[in-house]
Write an enzyme that holds these catalytic residues in place. Sequence first.
Site: not given
Ligand SMILES: [Cu+2]
Length: 653
Positions: A316-317, A400
């Site tokens: 849950f970024d 990411y």
């Molecule tokens: Cu991805």
Amino acid sequence: MGAPHPLDPLTAAEFRQVVAVLRRERGVSDGWRFASIELAEPSKDALRAMPASGDAGGVGSVETGGPDRTAGPGPRREALAVCWDTGDGQAYRAVVSLADDAVVAWEHLPGQQPNLTVDEWHECDEVLLGHPRLAAALARRGVTDLSLVVTDVWAYPPSLVPERYRGLRLGWSDVWCRGSEQGSPYAHHLSGLHPIVDLNRMELLELEDEPPGDDHGLPPVMGEYLPKLIPVPLREVRPLHVSQPEGVSFTLDGYLLSWQNWRLRLGFNYREGLVLHTVGFTDNGRLRPVAHRLSFAEMVVPYRDVTADHYRRTAFDIGEWGLGFMTTSLELGCDCLGEITYLDAVLPDSRGEPRTITNAICVHEEDSGVLWKHVDHVFGAEVRRARRLVVSFHVTVANYEYLVYWRFYQDGNIECEVRATGIMVTSYFPAGQQPPTGALVDERTYAPFHQHFIVARLDLDVDGGDNTVYAAESAALPTGDANPDGLALVVRETPLRTESEGRQDYDWQRQRAWKVVNETVRNALGIPVGYKLVPGGTFPAMLDEASPVLRRAEALKHSLWVTPYRADERWPCGEFPTLSERDTGLPRWTAQDRPIENTDVVLWYVFGIHHLTRPEDWPVMPADAVSFWLKPFGFFDRNPALDVPPSRPHGGH
Ligand SMILES: [Cu+2]
């Protein structure tokens, strides 16, 4: 700068003040951490009651012109803080009055785990890298240079927490290894090696260590992206300059941004990152509200792979980590091209010490191709170039990156684009097979499929606070006497009257979109004014009803949810999704099935990237972009960009 506008983010001095008050009045000591401190935003009523500020308020509209006046009695500035005692794990929420230098509310939050903090991530890495058990496990795999090792702690999904660890602030970690000093940190996954950590005691509880394959899961992959480390020469490309010799066409006064009839306020907090407040468009000298507040309220990233390396991998970024906390500094000429205005952001660390993220928010103009054009067969072409105002910020969540762009256009459109890039999570896969739930991307290495769901919170105020959302669908009428060739196409607009009707899904067959209408304001054609949410990048959750992941994030069940505005309804998967069993946000609120007709509505739009991994996403992923639009739909009487002047040919503008 003078007194802050009530919507301005907290300053470094204000963060310090909040911390000092809590230490003094509530005994928040060194053994505690601050999960978050943010501005307690003033109520809509309080904002409307302010002297004319040049903002697009809520109900009614405000004359434009004149500078932003922040003088006069505004709402009293308050801060919200969540902190916890790492000794007993108990969390508390405080409201602190900055004007009175006092705590005005202090609430115990039993059973809640506040968001994870950047400090914990770093401290956990330090503890693990200094731990002899991890060093021994690494040595058995042939890794002896600990300076190359990177750990990356994730929150543990509650349904998977072993009984013996229930109630702990529990993390699990990957272990990665760089191929060389400046090699990619996420190039070499040490599959099967996972420390389990108590984040409050910052203690290694156990070390899962099951190396796969004869090569201990360290195949010779090419996971590098630095020019000096990649096995291909760089191609040639000539410079492309963006030049605005007469300056930009926007003004930024504090956090008040004005450009080409648009006017809005920028905000920033630990969780949502960039927030856009009081967005309005000046039409015939009248500033007309479009949105009260736009932001991203949650991001859920379930990995759709059940192997030992990935079955716990659901992030849950926003709720667990915070887009604001993860925001990284932007670099001129690389992240943003042209005449750029940057804003810094300030956020506290877990000890309450303010930290500045320089160049956190980027504001700039871009050329955007042709805005409109017609070639008159007698008199020739008339063409206008489009430009757009881009407000953006970038976040790095460990491996990411998410790049968020809010774009404002001269014709009243707003586009929200998210680009995903960075490095995919990969792990070992035995030679000679194809992974069923991922894609091979390198030698004996695969990237599991996963999804990035983002919940955008769109508090629209179309020409005022009271709006109704319509599902607008296209339909072909049946062939018959009145429609002999079956050509007739009609639009059916269905008002969404209750929260249960407000749960909506994308429908390609009907080209469904959602129109937010103000029934009390009509355009010159007599039609109630509206803005349409044009969906893009939305996809089904594809999670079984019995899935614990879905139980934690029921918000993912629909493309759109509509709720009546409540100041305290901010987090669609709950305020504290860290180690939470259930989604206490959208499903709980909307279970009341409140009326949403002709009221102040909030739209929750669920979109993102259904990431079926591919070799081309490795070793660093070319940005994948998804977007949705807010488009005026009868908001104006005609094309609102008729007055855009022609460009001067040959380099002029
Ligand atoms: Cu991805």
